[in-house]
Design an enzyme around this catalytic site. Structure first.
Site, PDB file in Angstrom:
ATOM      1  CG  HIS A   1      -1.950   1.102   1.188  1.00 23.05           C
ATOM      2  ND1 HIS A   1      -3.029   1.150   2.042  1.00 23.05           N
ATOM      3  CD2 HIS A   1      -2.062   2.217   0.414  1.00 23.05           C
ATOM      4  CE1 HIS A   1      -3.750   2.243   1.793  1.00 23.05           C
ATOM      5  NE2 HIS A   1      -3.168   2.911   0.818  1.00 23.05           N
TER       6      HIS A   1
ATOM      7  CD  GLU B   1       0.281   5.337  -1.043  1.00 19.30           C
ATOM      8  OE1 GLU B   1       1.046   5.426  -0.056  1.00 19.30           O
ATOM      9  OE2 GLU B   1      -0.965   5.365  -0.929  1.00 19.30           O
TER      10      GLU B   1
ATOM     11  CG  HIS C   1       2.195   8.619   2.349  1.00 23.20           C
ATOM     12  ND1 HIS C   1       1.728   9.002   3.584  1.00 23.20           N
ATOM     13  CD2 HIS C   1       1.129   8.043   1.704  1.00 23.20           C
ATOM     14  CE1 HIS C   1       0.447   8.671   3.706  1.00 23.20           C
ATOM     15  NE2 HIS C   1       0.065   8.098   2.575  1.00 23.20           N
TER      16      HIS C   1
END
Length: 231
Positions: A50, A108, A112
């Site tokens: 993930h 992502e 992040h």
């Protein structure tokens, strides 16, 4: 989820590496819509990545640390075949006509990766995503679970799942469940393991007093479903 949302601070303590069980993820995506479909990985017993999430201990975040961060899909050309298999975009839909390759990776990285860039080991798309691939090969959750007798198409107490993973890892993980109210069933959804800024594996809950109690949002009084090929 055991994290709470952090404010606007860009400081973080640990890296949370989250792997999803694709059958649960597919189930949650398709259960309420007949237009939703799934793109399952070629290795059907493989947990998929993930993300790698820089986080404060006991919190979720920060995120979107640099609004100048951009995503260059071409930078990932050397590892795209592996990403498709291990960092798989499960979600598909019969109604999507403009979805482009790499949307999950872009999300992502911007959310992040923009925070992880403060580490030299993770300061580019290629380094960030290569690290995720490396960890997914090093910490093979399906193998660790099977060592404790936990296999797909079964149901197990969360204490058995958590202690099996802790034994195999040598550190405390966090387990996330999806609870389906329609059937009153909890499904294992994600497993998160944690690393310090030197990329060494650490407990995800270093300050928790009762380290024998599972770190999880899963119910302690129900068996957790680990669904397999039939979703």
């Amino acid at each position: 989820m055991y994290f709470s949302l952090l404010g606007y601070s860009k400081e973080w303590d640990i890296l949370v590496f989250s792997q999803s069980w694709p059958y649960t993820f597919c189930h949650t995506w398709t259960v309420n819509s007949n237009t939703h479909t799934c793109n399952l990985p070629a290795n059907r017993n493989q947990w998929t990545i993930h993300g790698i999430w820089p986080s404060k201990i006991g919190a979720f975040g920060p995120a979107f640390c640099n609004n100048q961060t951009t995503f260059n899909l071409n930078a990932l050309n050397p590892i795209i075949p592996e990403l498709k298999n291990r960092w798989t975009e499960i979600k598909e839909s019969k109604t999507w006509t403009r979805k482009q390759e790499g949307e999950l990776w872009k999300h992502e990285w911007i959310k992040h990766g923009s925070c992880s860039k403060s580490l030299a080991n993770l300061d580019s798309e290629l380094k960030y995503f290569s690290q995720g691939l490396e960890w997914s090969k090093q910490y093979v959750l399906s193998d660790l679970l099977e060592q404790g007798g936990i296999k797909p198409n079964g149901s197990y107490p969360i204490t058995q799942i958590w202690h099996t993973l802790r034994t195999g890892l040598g550190k405390n993980p966090h387990i996330d469940c999806y609870y389906e109210s329609r059937t009153n069933k909890p499904y294992i959804d994600e497993v998160r393991i944690c690393f310090n800024k030197s990329l060494a594996l650490i407990d995800c809950d270093p300050f928790r007093r009762n380290t024998n109690k599972p770190s999880t949002n899963c119910p302690l009084d129900k068996e957790i479903f680990y669904i397999g090929a039939v979703v």
